[in-house]
Write an enzyme that holds these catalytic residues in place. Structure first.
Site, short mmCIF file in Angstrom:
data_model
loop_
_atom_site.label_atom_id
_atom_site.label_comp_id
_atom_site.label_asym_id
_atom_site.label_seq_id
_atom_site.Cartn_x
_atom_site.Cartn_y
_atom_site.Cartn_z
CG ASN A 166 75.75 45.46 14.52
OD1 ASN A 166 75.07 44.57 14.04
ND2 ASN A 166 76.70 45.25 15.43
CG HIS A 360 25.97 41.70 50.49
ND1 HIS A 360 25.12 42.33 49.61
CD2 HIS A 360 25.17 40.95 51.28
CE1 HIS A 360 23.88 41.98 49.86
NE2 HIS A 360 23.87 41.15 50.86
CB ALA A 377 25.32 40.22 54.42
#
EC number: 2.7.7.23
Length: 452
Positions: A166, A360, A377
């Site tokens: 069940n 970067h 950068a």
């Protein structure tokens, strides 16, 4: 036929060994009860009754919504007693009983179960179990008709050999429920009022007990401890992986991929290992996502590329844009078509125009960067004065020399240029070079200090 849904969520979950109520433990970053509520909503009931007890205030606070009614079970006296607490709120022709710690139940399964219900028939969801220990057993007569459910602790040795268990999920005619619950007894090994005793009552009253079988054990598994919680998590993730692959996604390893929200995907998407998708994520055709990425509440347009170890949160990448490896796009960040954000670049509430580049080692916060502009950068937008945030606005084709500091608020016109190492504190007109650094001074004959 009208429908009321009752979700039982009052248990303490002592085996979790946690101060958090059991039903609030997460699967895929959402409380188990939240998954069950979502499934209940998909059935479009006239009401959803959530029976709570242990940690009731916490559960209500976490999941409160206009379409939910919370009912208190002050004492945990069994599943039948729990459903009885919601009786005054039930008026529909059908009542479906669900469990707050069974998060993987499927809408389609419940629809089939509900289709069984009529005035003289109820629907019971069962499951075939390899090891039924702890489950109530489905007792049938020689012709296969359900006669009763016998709880494991009350079962005879012969009944314990039955493998059909069940699930506890039950759909019944609403007008019968109050009578059955009123006749429940706690004369059993647990001293509780079992909802399962309703089955024998229904049979005695001449109703048919029709059954629907769950697809597998995992669909109806409840989490009583953290081991079962981990099993649910693994099964959920495999289910989501299969669905995405069926939609045209290539997963390099489906066992190393997590979905923790809603994901919409196009075709020919490729996702590498250890990727986590959180919240609401939209991924269009031909997108590539590298390994170890976390993408939350973001949109990736056609052909976008997210390289390894990148983190996106509340961001949008335009068609053909790319970021990473090790890029971070924070909320409000938007990359135009073919824009590029490279390694160790962080954007926050920043918009980059079509073809703009930040290759970067930069922080670009509260910024607007025009098309085809190039960010050298080490560039930083100095957007915070200790109390307030300010914006940096760059026109098109701007060139920012490496290691520039742009002190906001500041504007740079189209085709403006800054010399490397400049600190820019005032606006730069279009077609202008700005150099903001100290003049270099060479000292001849310089001798380095020596140790004393």
């Amino acid at each position: 036929m009208s429908l009321d849904i009752v979700i039982l969520a009052a248990g303490q979950g002592t085996r979790m060994r946690s101060a958090l109520p059991k039903v609030l433990h997460p699967v895929a970053n959402k409380p188990m009860l939240g998954h069950v509520i979502d499934t209940a909503r998909s059935l479009q009931p006239q009401s959803i009754q959530v029976v709570i007890g242990h940690g009731a205030d916490t559960v209500r606070e976490r999941l409160a919504a206009d379409d939910l009614n919370f009912v208190i079970q002050a004492e945990q006296l069994g599943t039948g007693h729990a459903v009885a607490q919601a009786l005054p709120q039930l008026s529909a022709e059908r009542v479906l009983i669900l469990y707050g710690d069974v998060p993987l139940i499927e809408t389609a399964t419940l629809q089939r179960l509900l289709a069984l219900v009529s005035d003289d028939q109820l629907g019971l969801l069962t499951v075939e179990l390899a090891d039924p220990t702890g489950y109530g057993r489905i007792v049938r007569d020689d012709s296969g008709v359900v006669q009763a459910i016998v709880e494991h602790k009350d079962a005879s040795d012969a009944q314990r050999q039955i493998r059909e268990g069940n699930t506890g999920i039950l759909a019944v005619p609403g007008k019968r429920l109050a009578d059955w619950l009123g006749r429940l007894s706690n004369s059993n090994a647990q001293g509780e009022y079992y909802l399962t005793d309703v089955i024998a009552m229904a049979v005695a009253d001449g109703l048919t007990v029709a059954t629907e079988r769950a697809a597998d054990e995992m669909e109806v598994l409840g989490a009583n401890d953290r081991i079962q919680l981990a099993q649910l998590e693994c099964h959920y993730q495999q289910r989501m992986a299969r669905r995405l692959m069926a939609q045209g996604v290539t997963l390099r390893d489906p066992h190393r991929f997590d979905v923790r929200g809603q994901v919409s995907v196009g075709r020919d998407v490729t996702i590498d290992i250890n990727v986590i998708l959180e919240g609401k994520v939209v991924i269009e055709d031909d997108v590539q996502i590298g390994p170890n990425c976390v993408i939350k509440d973001s949109v990736l347009r056609k052909g976008a590329i997210v390289k390894a170890n990148s983190h996106l949160d509340g961001a949008e990448m335009g068609e053909g844009a790319d970021c990473g490896p090790f890029a971070r796009l924070r909320p409000g960040s938007k990359l135009g078509a073919k824009a590029h954000v490279g390694n160790f670049v962080e954007l926050k509430n920043a918009v980059m125009g079509e073809g703009a580049k930040a290759g970067h080692l930069s922080y670009l916060g509260d910024a607007e960067i025009g098309a085809r502009s190039n960010i050298g950068a080490g560039t930083i937008t100095c957007n915070y004065d200790g109390a307030n945030k300010f914006r940096t606005v760059m026109g098109e084709d701007v060139f920012i020399g490496s290691n520039s500091a742009l002190v906001a608020p500041v504007m740079l016109g189209d085709r403006a240029t800054t010399g490397a190492g400049s600190v820019v504190t005032s606006d730069v007109p279009a077609d202008t070079l700005a150099v903001g650094r100290a003049k270099q001074r060479n000292i001849e004959g310089w001798k380095r200090p020596t140790k004393k």
